[in-house]
Structure formats: structure tokens, C-alpha cells
Design a protein around this motif. Structure first.
Motif, PDB file in Angstrom:
ATOM      1  N   LEU A   1       5.894 -28.463 -10.878  1.00 41.60           N
ATOM      2  CA  LEU A   1       5.158 -27.259 -10.440  1.00 41.60           C
ATOM      3  C   LEU A   1       4.896 -27.301  -8.935  1.00 41.60           C
ATOM      4  O   LEU A   1       4.945 -26.270  -8.255  1.00 41.60           O
ATOM      5  CB  LEU A   1       3.845 -27.127 -11.225  1.00 41.60           C
ATOM      6  N   TYR A   2       4.667 -28.497  -8.428  1.00 41.53           N
ATOM      7  CA  TYR A   2       4.441 -28.648  -6.997  1.00 41.53           C
ATOM      8  C   TYR A   2       5.732 -28.322  -6.234  1.00 41.53           C
ATOM      9  O   TYR A   2       5.726 -27.557  -5.260  1.00 41.53           O
ATOM     10  CB  TYR A   2       4.000 -30.102  -6.714  1.00 41.53           C
TER      11      TYR A   2
ATOM     12  N   ARG B   1     -10.168 -28.474 -18.611  1.00 42.77           N
ATOM     13  CA  ARG B   1      -8.996 -27.732 -18.114  1.00 42.77           C
ATOM     14  C   ARG B   1      -8.012 -27.422 -19.247  1.00 42.77           C
ATOM     15  O   ARG B   1      -7.306 -26.428 -19.210  1.00 42.77           O
ATOM     16  CB  ARG B   1      -8.308 -28.519 -16.994  1.00 42.77           C
TER      17      ARG B   1
ATOM     18  N   GLY C   1       2.807 -35.534 -18.261  1.00 39.63           N
ATOM     19  CA  GLY C   1       1.969 -34.746 -17.337  1.00 39.63           C
ATOM     20  C   GLY C   1       2.394 -34.875 -15.881  1.00 39.63           C
ATOM     21  O   GLY C   1       2.589 -33.862 -15.187  1.00 39.63           O
TER      22      GLY C   1
ATOM     23  N   LEU D   1      -2.435 -28.247 -17.322  1.00 38.23           N
ATOM     24  CA  LEU D   1      -1.646 -27.662 -16.226  1.00 38.23           C
ATOM     25  C   LEU D   1      -1.128 -26.258 -16.551  1.00 38.23           C
ATOM     26  O   LEU D   1      -0.425 -25.652 -15.749  1.00 38.23           O
ATOM     27  CB  LEU D   1      -0.434 -28.568 -15.926  1.00 38.23           C
ATOM     28  N   CYS D   2      -1.451 -25.773 -17.770  1.00 38.11           N
ATOM     29  CA  CYS D   2      -0.840 -24.523 -18.240  1.00 38.11           C
ATOM     30  C   CYS D   2      -1.766 -23.325 -18.160  1.00 38.11           C
ATOM     31  O   CYS D   2      -2.975 -23.463 -18.056  1.00 38.11           O
ATOM     32  CB  CYS D   2      -0.428 -24.705 -19.695  1.00 38.11           C
TER      33      CYS D   2
ATOM     34  N   HIS E   1      -3.051 -33.621 -20.806  1.00 35.13           N
ATOM     35  CA  HIS E   1      -2.727 -33.513 -19.377  1.00 35.13           C
ATOM     36  C   HIS E   1      -1.824 -32.295 -19.145  1.00 35.13           C
ATOM     37  O   HIS E   1      -2.048 -31.501 -18.223  1.00 35.13           O
ATOM     38  CB  HIS E   1      -2.043 -34.815 -18.920  1.00 35.13           C
TER      39      HIS E   1
ATOM     40  N   GLU F   1       3.556 -31.893 -13.349  1.00 36.19           N
ATOM     41  CA  GLU F   1       2.775 -31.673 -12.128  1.00 36.19           C
ATOM     42  C   GLU F   1       3.710 -31.645 -10.915  1.00 36.19           C
ATOM     43  O   GLU F   1       3.615 -30.753 -10.067  1.00 36.19           O
ATOM     44  CB  GLU F   1       1.769 -32.820 -11.996  1.00 36.19           C
TER      45      GLU F   1
END
Ligand code: 13P
Ligand code: SF4
Length: 309
Positions: free
Chosen positions: A100-101, A296, A93, A123-124, A119, A97
Motif C-alpha cells: 500500500l505504501y 483499527r 500484514g 489496514l483495510c 493486522h 503495508e
């Protein structure tokens, strides 16, 4: 005193109002006591819809976790909490993360193969399985680039099927990448009339030799309807038990790796009938998740279930 595990499991199942869900890669004795045996997609639907109080999930951890995400009021237990998955491990995860950041300007539409942690799911945008990946990718917004995690082989196969370009996370299934083109060629020489069915987690070199590339569940209908007797099955060894039960008139041949004529997933094979009995008896180990992550992760899973109808 030895106990009859199968009848004790049946007794405890009634007592606890439990349902036993098993993946196609589980050992034959586990498949035989399960209420439902299937692929990741079928298992996710069953987990969501069950009326039982307890879900006993015989598969690997991310599958049991998925059951808890989509049906949080149930007690979800699994025979061995350490039954992991090399694909899940290939995409932690925090690494996703950070990626993507670092690439925020891309505004990726993120599609995660279900073989990942809660996790990562959180994020998806949407989840897919091998059974619905083509459908899910075809429904992705046309105006955003896609990042597909964590399986580069499944991702490459979906690109071939859909013509949609995607950026692929570099993960793979350590079991399916063991199959090689040469070893399958050798077995084809032995069975010249055989058809080959392979899982999309295999490399492209192997997929190119296959007559059909599909999820474990679709392998059942492919083998049932195949116009030949000999079929080479290029996936994890547990699949053969399910196929031999459903297709008794076929000669199902285990796809060879370089080292042996079968491929056991060490994680799937951590579950045993004894551990299944123990988890049903003690209601442990249970899947627990922080509620914010569960919520989430639930949204992209529900979107998948909706989009794959
Ligand atoms: P299926 O969803 O096709 O059963 O695949 C799950 C899996 O883990 C394959 O290695
Ligand atoms: Fe994960 Fe591969 Fe095992 Fe499937 S066979 S659970 S993808 S390690």
C-alpha cells in the motif's frame, strides 16, 4: 478413569456461562456439542451478539480473533491456537503495508476477505466473507480502484458476479485449489443427474462446472431446496456432516480432489473434542490483541456487518 467428554463439556459450559461457536468444517462431534454451527458471517454476528461470558470458538485462529475484535469484553478461547489458514499466511500484514505504501498514488479502497490476520484487517476499508462479498463489492465507492486481498479465486468470482474490476492479491486456499475440473467431471459421469455446489475459493475451472457457487451456509439452503437427490459438494469435508443433518433425504457426495474423494483442512481438523474440553476447563489458550490493532480492525468489520444486513 475415562470421562464423558460431551457431558463434561455441557457441565463446564453452564458453569462458565460459555457459548460454543463452531464452523461448518469442524468434525461432527464438535458440531454436535456446539450452540451454533455456521459460516464465517453467521459466526461473526453470533460472536458480536452473545451474552455469554466466554466464547469457545471452534474454527481457525482468524475466526476466534474476529470474535475478540467485535466483542472485546468476552474471554475468547480456542481449542488449538495453531489452527491457521493458508489464506491468512499468504498475506502477511507487513507485506500488505509495504504494497500500500509503494502504491500510495492509487488510493486503493481495500477489501479484505475475513480469512486474514487482525493486522491485515486493520489496514483495510471493509471486510467481507464469501457470504456477502458480492454485496460488499457492490457498495464500494465507484471512484476508487479496489484492491481485494488475500484470495484471488474468491476475488475473481466476485468480479464475474459484479462486473467490477479489482486488483487481486495472489493468495489462495490450499484445500479448495486441490479440486480439479477432471476429477469433478469423472464423478459427474457416475451421477449424471447430480447438481454441483462449490465454494468460491475453488478455481474458475471448477466453478464453471458448478450449478451453484456459494458460502458454506448458503450450501445448506441450496441442498435443502435442490430438486434432485444427488448433490456433489465441492468444499471441505466437515460440510458433509452439517448437510447430512440438515438434508437427510439427499445423497451428498464429497467433491473429489485428484488424490481423494474429500478434502480435509488440516487447520480446521487440529481441533478435537478433547482440546475443546481442555480449553473450556482451563480457559486457555485465549485470544489477546493489542488494543490499537483491535480498534483499527474493528471499524472495517463493523462496516461489513452493517453493509451486509
Ligand atoms: P465460509 O465463510 O463460506 O464458511 O468459508 C470459510 C472458509 O474458510 C472457507 O474455506
Ligand atoms: Fe483457510 Fe482453506 Fe482451511 Fe478455509 S479451508 S480455513 S480458507 S486453509
Amino acid at each position: 478413569m475415562t470421562i464423558d467428554l460431551v457431558s463434561e463439556i455441557q457441565r463446564l459450559k453452564k458453569e462458565r456461562n460459555a457459548v460454543i461457536l463452531a464452523h461448518n468444517y469442524q468434525t461432527g462431534d464438535i458440531q454436535d456439542v456446539a450452540d451454533y454451527v455456521g459460516d464465517s458471517l453467521g459466526l461473526a454476528y453470533h460472536a458480536k451478539e452473545t451474552q455469554a461470558d466466554v466464547i469457545v470458538f471452534c474454527g481457525v485462529h482468524f475466526m476466534a480473533e474476529t470474535a475478540k475484535i467485535v466483542n472485546p469484553s468476552k474471554i475468547v478461547v480456542l481449542p488449538d491456537k495453531d489452527a491457521g489458514c493458508s489464506l491468512e499466511q499468504s498475506c502477511p500484514g507487513p507485506a500488505l503495508e509495504k504494497f500500500l505504501y509503494d502504491h500510495a498514488e492509487k488510493n486503493y479502497y481495500v477489501i479484505a476477505y475475513i480469512n486474514c490476520s487482525a493486522h491485515v484487517k486493520a489496514l483495510c476499508d471493509v471486510i467481507c466473507t464469501s457470504g456477502n462479498a458480492v454485496k460488499i463489492v457492490n457498495k464500494a465507492p465507484a471512484d476508487r480502484p479496489i484492491l481485494f486481498v488475500p484470495d484471488e479465486n474468491l476475488g475473481a468470482w466476485v468480479m464475474e458476479q459484479t462486473g467490477r474490476k479489482m486488483d487481486l492479491w495472489k493468495g489462495n486456499c490450499y484445500v479448495h485449489v486441490e479440486f480439479t475440473r477432471d476429477s469433478i467431471r469423472r464423478i459427474k459421469d457416475e451421477y449424471p443427474d447430480a447438481l454441483v455446489v462449490a465454494h468460491p475459493e475453488c478455481t474458475q475451472a471448477v466453478r464453471l462446472l458448478a450449478d451453484e457457487v456459494c458460502s458454506t451456509e448458503k450450501m445448506v439452503t441450496f441442498c435443502q431446496n435442490a430438486p434432485v437427490k444427488d448433490i456433489i459438494v465441492v468444499t471441505e469435508s466437515g460440510m458433509l456432516h452439517r448437510l447430512r443433518r440438515e438434508c437427510p433425504d439427499k445423497n451428498l457426495i464429497a467433491g473429489p480432489t485428484e488424490r481423494c474423494a474429500c478434502a480435509d483442512c488440516r487447520y480446521m481438523k487440529m481441533n478435537t473434542l478433547q482440546k475443546l474440553y481442555d480449553c473450556l476447563k482451563n480457559l486457555t489458550p485465549q485470544v489477546e490483541l493489542p488494543e490499537d490493532i483491535r480498534l483499527r480492525a474493528e471499524a472495517p468489520l463493523l462496516l461489513m456487518l452493517e453493509q451486509s444486513k
